[in-house]
Scaffold this motif. Structure first.
Motif, mmCIF file in Angstrom:
data_model
loop_
_atom_site.group_PDB
_atom_site.id
_atom_site.type_symbol
_atom_site.label_atom_id
_atom_site.label_comp_id
_atom_site.label_asym_id
_atom_site.label_seq_id
_atom_site.Cartn_x
_atom_site.Cartn_y
_atom_site.Cartn_z
ATOM 1 N N ARG A 49 0.828 -1.221 0.000
ATOM 2 C CA ARG A 49 0.000 0.000 0.000
ATOM 3 C C ARG A 49 0.854 1.260 0.000
ATOM 4 O O ARG A 49 0.333 2.373 0.055
ATOM 5 C CB ARG A 49 -0.934 0.005 1.217
ATOM 6 N N GLY A 50 2.172 1.082 -0.004
ATOM 7 C CA GLY A 50 3.072 2.237 -0.064
ATOM 8 C C GLY A 50 3.374 2.857 1.287
ATOM 9 O O GLY A 50 3.858 3.991 1.366
ATOM 10 N N ILE A 51 3.115 2.134 2.360
ATOM 11 C CA ILE A 51 3.365 2.655 3.709
ATOM 12 C C ILE A 51 4.850 2.492 4.051
ATOM 13 O O ILE A 51 5.449 1.454 3.779
ATOM 14 C CB ILE A 51 2.473 1.944 4.740
ATOM 15 N N SER A 52 5.431 3.528 4.626
ATOM 16 C CA SER A 52 6.871 3.531 4.912
ATOM 17 C C SER A 52 7.230 2.585 6.050
ATOM 18 O O SER A 52 6.389 2.261 6.898
ATOM 19 C CB SER A 52 7.320 4.951 5.289
ATOM 20 N N ASN A 53 8.506 2.183 6.067
ATOM 21 C CA ASN A 53 8.996 1.325 7.160
ATOM 22 C C ASN A 53 8.746 1.969 8.519
ATOM 23 O O ASN A 53 8.365 1.296 9.480
ATOM 24 C CB ASN A 53 10.499 1.075 7.000
ATOM 25 N N LYS A 54 8.977 3.276 8.599
ATOM 26 C CA LYS A 54 8.829 3.996 9.863
ATOM 27 C C LYS A 54 7.389 3.909 10.376
ATOM 28 O O LYS A 54 7.142 3.602 11.543
ATOM 29 C CB LYS A 54 9.232 5.464 9.678
ATOM 30 N N LEU A 55 6.433 4.151 9.466
ATOM 31 C CA LEU A 55 5.016 4.121 9.869
ATOM 32 C C LEU A 55 4.557 2.703 10.188
ATOM 33 O O LEU A 55 3.776 2.483 11.121
ATOM 34 C CB LEU A 55 4.140 4.728 8.770
ATOM 35 N N ILE A 56 5.061 1.724 9.424
ATOM 36 C CA ILE A 56 4.744 0.315 9.728
ATOM 37 C C ILE A 56 5.233 -0.028 11.135
ATOM 38 O O ILE A 56 4.518 -0.654 11.922
ATOM 39 C CB ILE A 56 5.387 -0.641 8.694
ATOM 40 N N GLY A 57 6.448 0.395 11.444
ATOM 41 C CA GLY A 57 7.013 0.136 12.758
ATOM 42 C C GLY A 57 6.173 0.746 13.871
ATOM 43 O O GLY A 57 5.905 0.102 14.889
ATOM 44 N N GLU A 58 5.728 1.984 13.664
ATOM 45 C CA GLU A 58 4.904 2.658 14.675
ATOM 46 C C GLU A 58 3.566 1.948 14.842
ATOM 47 O O GLU A 58 3.067 1.783 15.958
ATOM 48 C CB GLU A 58 4.683 4.115 14.269
ATOM 49 N N THR A 59 2.982 1.500 13.723
ATOM 50 C CA THR A 59 1.680 0.838 13.760
ATOM 51 C C THR A 59 1.752 -0.515 14.452
ATOM 52 O O THR A 59 0.855 -0.895 15.212
ATOM 53 C CB THR A 59 1.142 0.639 12.319
ATOM 54 N N MET A 60 2.840 -1.246 14.191
ATOM 55 C CA MET A 60 2.964 -2.611 14.707
ATOM 56 C C MET A 60 3.861 -2.719 15.945
ATOM 57 O O MET A 60 4.175 -3.822 16.390
ATOM 58 C CB MET A 60 3.496 -3.528 13.600
ATOM 59 N N ASN A 61 4.279 -1.576 16.462
ATOM 60 C CA ASN A 61 5.165 -1.556 17.627
ATOM 61 C C ASN A 61 6.458 -2.335 17.383
ATOM 62 O O ASN A 61 6.905 -3.130 18.212
ATOM 63 C CB ASN A 61 4.455 -2.109 18.875
ATOM 64 N N LEU A 62 7.044 -2.089 16.216
ATOM 65 C CA LEU A 62 8.302 -2.728 15.844
ATOM 66 C C LEU A 62 9.348 -1.659 15.558
ATOM 67 O O LEU A 62 9.005 -0.541 15.159
ATOM 68 C CB LEU A 62 8.120 -3.595 14.593
ATOM 69 N N SER A 63 10.618 -1.991 15.722
ATOM 70 C CA SER A 63 11.674 -1.037 15.386
ATOM 71 C C SER A 63 11.825 -0.950 13.863
ATOM 72 O O SER A 63 11.435 -1.868 13.130
ATOM 73 C CB SER A 63 13.002 -1.490 15.991
ATOM 74 N N HIS A 64 12.400 0.161 13.410
ATOM 75 C CA HIS A 64 12.636 0.355 11.976
ATOM 76 C C HIS A 64 13.505 -0.775 11.430
ATOM 77 O O HIS A 64 13.271 -1.301 10.328
ATOM 78 C CB HIS A 64 13.321 1.709 11.766
ATOM 79 N N LYS A 65 14.509 -1.188 12.215
ATOM 80 C CA LYS A 65 15.419 -2.262 11.795
ATOM 81 C C LYS A 65 14.674 -3.590 11.644
ATOM 82 O O LYS A 65 14.915 -4.346 10.694
ATOM 83 C CB LYS A 65 16.543 -2.407 12.819
ATOM 84 N N THR A 66 13.753 -3.880 12.568
ATOM 85 C CA THR A 66 12.981 -5.131 12.497
ATOM 86 C C THR A 66 12.085 -5.146 11.256
ATOM 87 O O THR A 66 11.994 -6.166 10.562
ATOM 88 C CB THR A 66 12.112 -5.301 13.765
ATOM 89 N N VAL A 67 11.444 -4.016 10.983
ATOM 90 C CA VAL A 67 10.594 -3.922 9.779
ATOM 91 C C VAL A 67 11.442 -4.143 8.534
ATOM 92 O O VAL A 67 11.029 -4.847 7.603
ATOM 93 C CB VAL A 67 9.877 -2.551 9.714
ATOM 94 N N SER A 68 12.624 -3.552 8.507
ATOM 95 C CA SER A 68 13.524 -3.708 7.363
ATOM 96 C C SER A 68 13.909 -5.169 7.160
ATOM 97 O O SER A 68 13.982 -5.665 6.027
ATOM 98 C CB SER A 68 14.778 -2.856 7.579
ATOM 99 N N THR A 69 14.132 -5.879 8.274
ATOM 100 C CA THR A 69 14.462 -7.314 8.199
ATOM 101 C C THR A 69 13.290 -8.102 7.622
ATOM 102 O O THR A 69 13.471 -8.968 6.750
ATOM 103 C CB THR A 69 14.814 -7.859 9.599
ATOM 104 N N TYR A 70 12.078 -7.818 8.111
ATOM 105 C CA TYR A 70 10.883 -8.486 7.587
ATOM 106 C C TYR A 70 10.712 -8.194 6.093
ATOM 107 O O TYR A 70 10.367 -9.079 5.306
ATOM 108 C CB TYR A 70 9.632 -8.024 8.337
ATOM 109 N N LYS A 71 10.951 -6.950 5.719
ATOM 110 C CA LYS A 71 10.813 -6.543 4.317
ATOM 111 C C LYS A 71 11.741 -7.372 3.422
ATOM 112 O O LYS A 71 11.332 -7.865 2.368
ATOM 113 C CB LYS A 71 11.135 -5.048 4.191
ATOM 114 N N THR A 72 12.980 -7.538 3.862
ATOM 115 C CA THR A 72 13.954 -8.336 3.107
ATOM 116 C C THR A 72 13.487 -9.786 2.985
ATOM 117 O O THR A 72 13.579 -10.397 1.913
ATOM 118 C CB THR A 72 15.331 -8.288 3.800
ATOM 119 N N ARG A 73 12.965 -10.338 4.081
ATOM 120 C CA ARG A 73 12.465 -11.718 4.058
ATOM 121 C C ARG A 73 11.309 -11.874 3.070
ATOM 122 O O ARG A 73 11.227 -12.867 2.340
ATOM 123 C CB ARG A 73 11.969 -12.116 5.454
ATOM 124 N N VAL A 74 10.386 -10.914 3.105
ATOM 125 C CA VAL A 74 9.216 -10.980 2.222
ATOM 126 C C VAL A 74 9.642 -10.950 0.764
ATOM 127 O O VAL A 74 9.172 -11.751 -0.062
ATOM 128 C CB VAL A 74 8.241 -9.815 2.527
#
Length: 208
Positions: free
Chosen positions: A161-186
């Motif tokens: 949906r075009g949502i940034s890593n930062k906003l995803i992290g805030e929404t899901m209570n995850l760090s920016h680094k964790t979101v980035s790791t998930y993004k790479t896995r996906v």
């Protein structure tokens, strides 16, 4: 007196569901508009049924389902969502849901599902599962989506949906680094070239 909790962030949807539940004999009807309200409301009011959307602020429905299952609260969960059942119904079944109804169906399906669940049965749609009923591309892409964890699938939808890593992290209570790791896995699991192609993948499979 039968009690129920409606968990959905759209007031109009909650109002429509409430009418269905009243016809099914529910008189104590509670409401939650975000995921982190669900478990506290269940603990306070002990509803026998929860009608749960999968897309909500603060905590998505799959996380809510997991928390309900691990808390051993005595209620049954009916998932009522616009999410594609081909990818989400089986996950909800594994997480302990008793029914899955698509919002794209008319409300008669919701009536039937509520009736079935309250009678002790389950209510799930018959989905295509063989390579005969799914074309080769759909079949292989479904297999790839099935390898994603619930959290990876949720992050895929946010990214698409075009949502940034930062906003995803805030929404899901995850760090920016964790979101980035998930993004790479996906990206790796779906075998796409980059995050840019995630939107096309998600649209093709009705994930957004």
């Amino acid at each position: 007196m039968k009690s129920v909790l409606i968990a959905d962030d759209h007031p109009v949807v909650r109002a429509a569901v409430k009418l269905v539940l009243m016809k099914e004999g529910f008189r104590r009807i509670y409401e939650a508009s975000c995921g982190n309200e669900v478990l506290p409301t269940i603990r306070e009011h002990a509803p026998v049924l929860v009608v749960l959307d999968l897309v909500m602020p603060s905590l998505d429905g799959l996380d809510v389902l997991a928390r309900i299952a691990s808390s051993d609260v005595p209620c049954r969960v009916l998932v009522f969502t616009s999410q594609e059942p081909l990818f989400f119904q089986e996950r909800c079944m594994r997480a302990g849901a008793a029914a899955y109804v698509s919002k794209t169906n008319d409300l008669e399906h919701l009536h039937k599902a509520v009736h079935a669940v309250m009678a002790g049965y389950t209510y799930f749609a018959q989905l295509p599962s063989s390579s005969v009923s799914l074309n080769a591309l759909q079949h292989s892409e479904k297999q790839m989506v099935d390898t994603l964890s619930d959290r990876e699938l949720t992050i895929l939808q946010y990214l698409a949906r075009g949502i940034s890593n930062k906003l995803i992290g805030e929404t899901m209570n995850l760090s920016h680094k964790t979101v980035s790791t998930y993004k790479t896995r996906v990206i790796d699991k779906l075998k796409v070239k980059s995050a840019v192609h995630l939107r096309d993948f998600a649209l093709r499979n009705h994930l957004i």
